[in-house]
Design a protein around this motif. Sequence first.
Motif, PDB file in Angstrom:
ATOM      1  N   ALA A  38       0.690  -1.145   0.102  1.00 41.32           N
ATOM      2  CA  ALA A  38      -0.128   0.111  -0.201  1.00 41.32           C
ATOM      3  C   ALA A  38       0.690   1.222   0.005  1.00 41.32           C
ATOM      4  N   ALA A  39       2.061   1.295   0.645  1.00 41.60           N
ATOM      5  CA  ALA A  39       3.020   2.274   0.512  1.00 41.60           C
ATOM      6  C   ALA A  39       3.959   2.593  -0.897  1.00 41.60           C
ATOM      7  N   GLY A  40       3.740   1.541  -1.738  1.00 39.45           N
ATOM      8  CA  GLY A  40       4.435   1.620  -2.766  1.00 39.45           C
ATOM      9  C   GLY A  40       5.939   1.293  -2.414  1.00 39.45           C
ATOM     10  N   LEU A  41       6.233   0.603  -1.600  1.00 33.46           N
ATOM     11  CA  LEU A  41       7.558   0.016  -1.378  1.00 33.46           C
ATOM     12  C   LEU A  41       7.707  -1.369  -1.532  1.00 33.46           C
ATOM     13  N   VAL A  42       9.018  -1.874  -2.144  1.00 25.69           N
ATOM     14  CA  VAL A  42       9.137  -3.005  -2.336  1.00 25.69           C
ATOM     15  C   VAL A  42       9.310  -3.782  -1.170  1.00 25.69           C
ATOM     16  N   SER A  43       8.607  -4.822  -0.673  1.00 26.67           N
ATOM     17  CA  SER A  43       9.251  -5.710   0.463  1.00 26.67           C
ATOM     18  C   SER A  43       9.749  -6.945   0.187  1.00 26.67           C
TER      19      SER A  43
END
Length: 447
Positions: free
Chosen positions: A257-262
């Motif tokens: 949802a934050a637009g960061l690759v986990s």
Amino acid sequence: MTGGKHTESGDQQRRGWRWMRPAIAGTVLVLAAGAGAAAVTLWEPTEVEPGRPVVATTKTDPTKDTTPLAWGPTRGELATARELVAGWDDDKLAGQVIVGRYHGTDPRKAAKMVRKLHLAGVSVTGENVVDEAQVRKTTAAVSRAVAADGRSFPAVIGVDQEGGVVSHLRGVATEFPEFARAGDAIEAKPGKGVAVTSEAARTTGLELRDLGFTWAFAPVADVTIGAADPTIGSRSPSEDPKIAAAAVSAAVQGYNAAGLVSTTKHFPGHGAVTGDTHLGLQELDFGMKKLKRRDLVPFDAAVDAGAPAVMVSHVDVKAVAPGKPASMAAPIYDLLRDDLDFDGVAVTDSLGMGAVTTTTKKPSVAALEAGADLLLMPANSKAAHRSVVKALRSGRLDRSRVEDAAAKVVAMQLWQQRIAGGVPVPEDVREQAEKASAALSEAGSEG
């Protein structure tokens, strides 16, 4: 993909559809006939009557396909990525599958390495951090280096920011509690626990993006065995596979949802290992039945939640590939791809760890051969790049294998760029992160 398999895995339907297709086709034919419609065979061309004019059809551009893949990018983004990397020379192709390590705190040093070796990006560690201003200069310099290299997608700029003891941005980013608190919160009050875990990941992701990062090497999906686990411990969400699965799933959704690759880690599980893979090769001696019932459960949940990347450990998994680090073993990647249906980016754990350096020659090449897509922090980034280029030119590494890996990384970055573009970082991101951290701590103590 791995071991000669999965070369088109990224844009295939989920594997479950393979056996369903004949049944679906038969059902559609029966329904069509029952409705008085002309029956046609699915997945086969319809014959044209002799003498009847053929109507021209417009060929669809695969790069415009907006169908989302299970791990994030669209089919079009993956097709675009494949077109890009197909035109690259060996030097650039090799660089795009490496996330480098560097020493010191000079942003120019990191940027120069990325530009010269065409690296996908860098992993920032505590050794590279001075303060917030210096971190921002580093991430900006690396981003400019990738752009100067002619790449129109973001750099892979990652950091181990799990919360608790593994937080490389200590003093720069918000301090979050160890991930074990997420498991405690979910065990105490499942609904509330899932919500605060997801919010913690979301606000972590936004704060990291604000600092210039595009990846987080988290969450930890390992199921710990408690005191006998010296490496993972409180980094694990739980000793219970189901609770761990709920925590990991919530975290993955928050990062997305934050637009960061986990990066869900450390596949297929490090929590029951009684030694430290930083020092040397350690064994996981579970049988396959127990591995599936216990360690694989949170990873399976992460894949179902839309995990974009999974980190493969260096553990010697006796039930799957005895005698070698998991990251160097094709059967491990087959387990990830075939059993868990994961089509996203498979990342190695740091290639500078003892479990690899003491057991494997040319680990970067061996990992790519086995099925890795992204090589994390080789002991020597320049030497790793050189070994991959040599393996490509000698034919040891099949070019299509490396193109497939690089395309997945590029597609992932196109996804990150698109999602981040639609999710602006709020001005009060630090306040939101501090509030989320406090909420997770409080919920984790209610048990």
